[in-house]
Design a protein around this motif. Sequence first.
Motif, short mmCIF file in Angstrom:
data_model
loop_
_atom_site.label_atom_id
_atom_site.label_comp_id
_atom_site.label_asym_id
_atom_site.label_seq_id
_atom_site.Cartn_x
_atom_site.Cartn_y
_atom_site.Cartn_z
N TYR A 1 0.83 -1.20 0.00
CA TYR A 1 0.00 0.00 0.00
C TYR A 1 0.87 1.26 0.00
CZ TYR A 1 -3.05 3.70 1.75
OH TYR A 1 -3.71 4.88 1.91
N LEU A 2 1.87 1.30 0.85
CA LEU A 2 2.75 2.45 0.91
C LEU A 2 3.54 2.63 -0.38
CD1 LEU A 2 4.08 2.16 4.57
CD2 LEU A 2 2.40 3.79 3.68
N ARG A 3 3.92 1.46 -0.99
CA ARG A 3 4.66 1.53 -2.24
C ARG A 3 3.79 2.15 -3.34
NH1 ARG A 3 5.99 -3.61 -2.66
NH2 ARG A 3 7.91 -3.33 -1.46
N ARG A 4 2.53 1.74 -3.39
CA ARG A 4 1.62 2.29 -4.40
C ARG A 4 1.36 3.78 -4.15
NH1 ARG A 4 -3.02 -1.95 -6.39
NH2 ARG A 4 -1.64 -3.70 -6.87
N ARG A 5 1.19 4.13 -2.88
CA ARG A 5 0.98 5.53 -2.55
C ARG A 5 2.18 6.37 -2.98
NH1 ARG A 5 -2.45 7.33 1.56
NH2 ARG A 5 -1.43 9.34 1.14
#
Length: 300
Positions: free
Chosen positions: A168-172
Motif C-alpha cells: 500500500y505504501l509503495r503504491r501511494r
Amino acid sequence: MNATHEELLYAYAVTRDAGAPGADDLEMLTGVAGEPVSAVRHLGLATLVGPVPAAGFDEAALHASLEDIAWLEKAARAHQRVIDAVTATGACVLPLRLATVYRDETGVRRMLADRHAQLGAALDQLDGCVEWGMKIHAAGGAAQAPAATATTGAGPRAPRAALSGRDYLRRRAAARHAYEEEARREDEAARGIHAALTALAEQTRLYPPQHGPLAGPSGRNVLNAAYLVRREGGNRFTSAVAELADLAPESGIRLELTGPWAPYSFAGQAAGGQATTSRQATSGRPATGHGHPATGEDVP
C-alpha cells in the motif's frame, strides 16, 4: 457640476486633459449609481467622475457594501464600463481604486495637484500601452485520477486480497511521484510560456495562482500574470499566444487570455498606489484584490 451636501463624487480614472473624452463622448455613459459621468480638469489632467448619493457612498456605507458580493460585482462592472469606454477612445487611462470618492470637485482638484508629478509620470510611462491577462490551467490528468476497476469480459473481477501495508505504501509513493512529475512538467511548460510572452511585453506582473472558488472548474491555476504591451504590438502578442495555445495541450495545460484592458496592474505602482482598482469582482480579469474603499481625504 457641483456636488451638494447630499452627494459625493465617485472617481473612476485619471487621464490627460488633452486626451479626455468630451461631453458628447460621455453623453450616454453612466456610472456605478446610474449617474452621468463627466470630467474634472485641472493642471493638464482630468478625472472621470460621477455624482453619487452620500447615503450610499460615504465611508460607513462603502465598508458595508464591500462585504456584499452582489453589490461589489455590480459596482465593479459599472466601474469597469466607464474605464473601458475611455480606454476605447485611445486615451491613456490610470484606473482609480474601486470606491474612490470625494466630497466635491475641490477635493478632486486637490488630488490632481498633490499627485500631479506621480500621475504625469505614470501617464508618460504607460501611454500607448494596454494590459493583457494570462491564466494557465493544468488539467492534472492521470496522476490525479482514481485507478479504474479492473474488468473481464464477464464483468468486474472478484475483489483481490487486501494489500499488505508495504504494498500500500509503495503504491501511494508511486502515485505521489507520478503526480509530482506531472506537476513539474506543467509548471515547466508554464514558465516557458511566461518567458516567451515576457519577451514581447514592456513589463510583466505575476500574481499568486488562484485557488478554490476563484479558480473555477478549470483545474489547477499554474500561472496568473499580466503583461503590459504596446498597442501596435497587440497582434504580435495575441498571435504568439495562439501558437502557444495550440501546443499547450501536449503539456496538459490550457491558456486563458483576457484583454486588452487599461493598465491596471502597472498604473498603481507608477502612480504611487493611487491608480489601482478591483478586477477580482469582474469575471475574466486577473485578480488584484479589492480590500477596503480608498476614500478621498475630503470625505467625512
